[in-house]
Design a protein around this motif. Structure first.
Motif, PDB file in Angstrom:
ATOM      1  N   ASP A  26       0.837  -1.197   0.000  1.00 62.79           N
ATOM      2  CA  ASP A  26       0.000   0.000   0.000  1.00 62.79           C
ATOM      3  C   ASP A  26       0.877   1.254   0.000  1.00 62.79           C
ATOM      4  O   ASP A  26       0.589   2.223  -0.708  1.00 62.79           O
ATOM      5  N   ASP A  89       0.159   6.925   3.707  1.00 60.65           N
ATOM      6  CA  ASP A  89       0.033   5.646   4.432  1.00 60.65           C
ATOM      7  C   ASP A  89       0.709   5.612   5.798  1.00 60.65           C
ATOM      8  O   ASP A  89       0.982   4.542   6.321  1.00 60.65           O
ATOM      9  N   ASP A 166      -3.295  -4.453   1.141  1.00 61.04           N
ATOM     10  CA  ASP A 166      -3.802  -3.928   2.412  1.00 61.04           C
ATOM     11  C   ASP A 166      -5.133  -4.552   2.826  1.00 61.04           C
ATOM     12  O   ASP A 166      -5.547  -4.417   3.981  1.00 61.04           O
TER      13      ASP A 166
HETATM   14 MN   LIG Z   1      -2.108   1.158   4.298  1.00 58.77          MN
END
Ligand SMILES: [Mn+2]
Length: 353
Positions: A26, A89, A166
């Motif tokens: 991610d 993130d 994710d």
């Molecule tokens: Mn993430």
């Protein structure tokens, strides 16, 4: 009205994008997709991380260059000359590693794009959606808000990898109908197919990583009537298997596949401390448990880092604290009072101690 984070990005000419240490699918996918999108708009984009990608994500560097921060003047200059600094993130200085304090002190506006709760307070603009399955889902929306036609094969591949990893290959609680709609749109717009992405990420393991798996599986222990399980990856096991620490990634999911297990901890011994990865199923939240050890994360996935403590002590301390943070049933409720059994035992010692 565009989201303030999008407006800032559209106004900027030079953008630096970073993500967290030990970047995962991610982290890299979101960073790369955002970078490719901004480059299509003619901006100068630098992707700069504290850590290099793990081996199974190195193929993502073919989608875009991502440089590892060395402290070189050239890199510091990019940060100093940027009109916008984007952190994706993750939401805390420490999680950005060596780049954390540098970005925090930089003059350009700091833009946060994230799905973790509880961001630190030094970001100038935030695009925070804790219900998003991945930062990649937020990046998708950001691009789509401006012009979804800019999504090409490379952007779609990066975002597919981000959301797929994710969501645990679309199985975690965060996987909604909307997530599948986003994925369908990515496949269509990018003209991509899922299989090669899965193969690149999951089916490119080294023999050392399976040897490590075999050693780690042997350590699986269940506690609290099988409701909790833990798995231990010691430095000895790592060295014996000839594996690197990033090959331990994903081992935490094995004990979670045991019937009846509701939560899992993986203890990964590193030269500088014990990395604890917490996972749970369904409604059982483990982030409070992780937080009590100085860590944090989501409801079903969290982490903490314990320094200056032998592996065995760390395991005992974390496992003993579980009933304080998880509802494991009355019989495990911690009490400061001495139980009847213990009183009887003490009585039997009277005069003998
Ligand atoms: Mn993430």
């Amino acid at each position: 009205m565009a989201h303030p984070v999008l407006s800032q990005l559209l106004d900027a000419e030079r953008v630096v994008i970073t993500t967290h240490i030990r970047p995962d699918g991610d982290a890299l996918g979101s960073q790369i997709a955002l970078g490719l999108f901004l480059r299509k708009l003619g901006k100068h984009v630098t992707l700069l991380n504290a850590d290099a990608p793990p081996r199974n994500l190195e193929w993502m560097l073919d989608l875009s260059d991502v440089t590892t921060f060395t402290g070189a003047l050239k890199q510091l200059k990019k940060i100093n000359e940027a009109d916008a600094l984007v952190i994706v993130d993750t939401n805390g200085e420490e999680r950005i590693g060596k780049l954390g304090p540098i970005l925090r002190d930089a003059t350009a506006p700091k833009l946060l794009i994230d799905h973790h709760p509880g961001p630190e307070n030094w970001f100038d603009y935030q695009l925070l959606r804790t219900e998003a399955s991945a930062a990649g889902e937020i990046i998708y929306d950001l691009i789509a808000e401006h012009d979804a036609d800019l999504i090409d094969a490379d952007i779609a591949t990066a975002l597919y990898a981000a959301i797929m990893t994710d969501t645990g290959s679309f199985r975690y609680g965060s996987t909604t109908a909307r997530v599948h709609q986003v994925i369908a749109d990515l496949l269509e717009r990018g003209g991509i197919v899922p299989e090669p992405v899965h193969v690149a990420i999951f089916d490119t393991r080294l023999p050392s990583s399976l040897r490590l798996l075999s050693r780690a599986l042997d350590t699986i222990t269940t506690v609290y009537d099988g409701q909790l399980a833990y798995i231990v990856v010691s430095l000895d096991a790592m060295n014996g298997a000839g594996a690197r620490s990033d090959e331990a990634e994903g081992l935490v999911s094995y004990p979670l596949s045991l019937e009846g297990v509701r939560a899992v901890v993986m203890f990964l011994e590193t030269p500088s401390g014990i990395k604890c990865s917490f996972r749970s199923k369904g409604d059982l939240a483990i982030n409070g448990w992780a937080r009590s050890f100085g860590g944090g994360g989501h409801r079903n996935a969290a982490g903490a880092y314990l320094r200056d403590e032998p592996l065995r002590d760390a395991i005992d301390r974390v496992i003993a604290a579980a009933p304080k943070h998880l509802d494991l049933g009355e019989e495990y409720e911690l009490s400061d009072e001495i139980s009847d059994d213990d009183l009887a035992l003490l009585a039997s010692f009277q005069g003998k101690l």
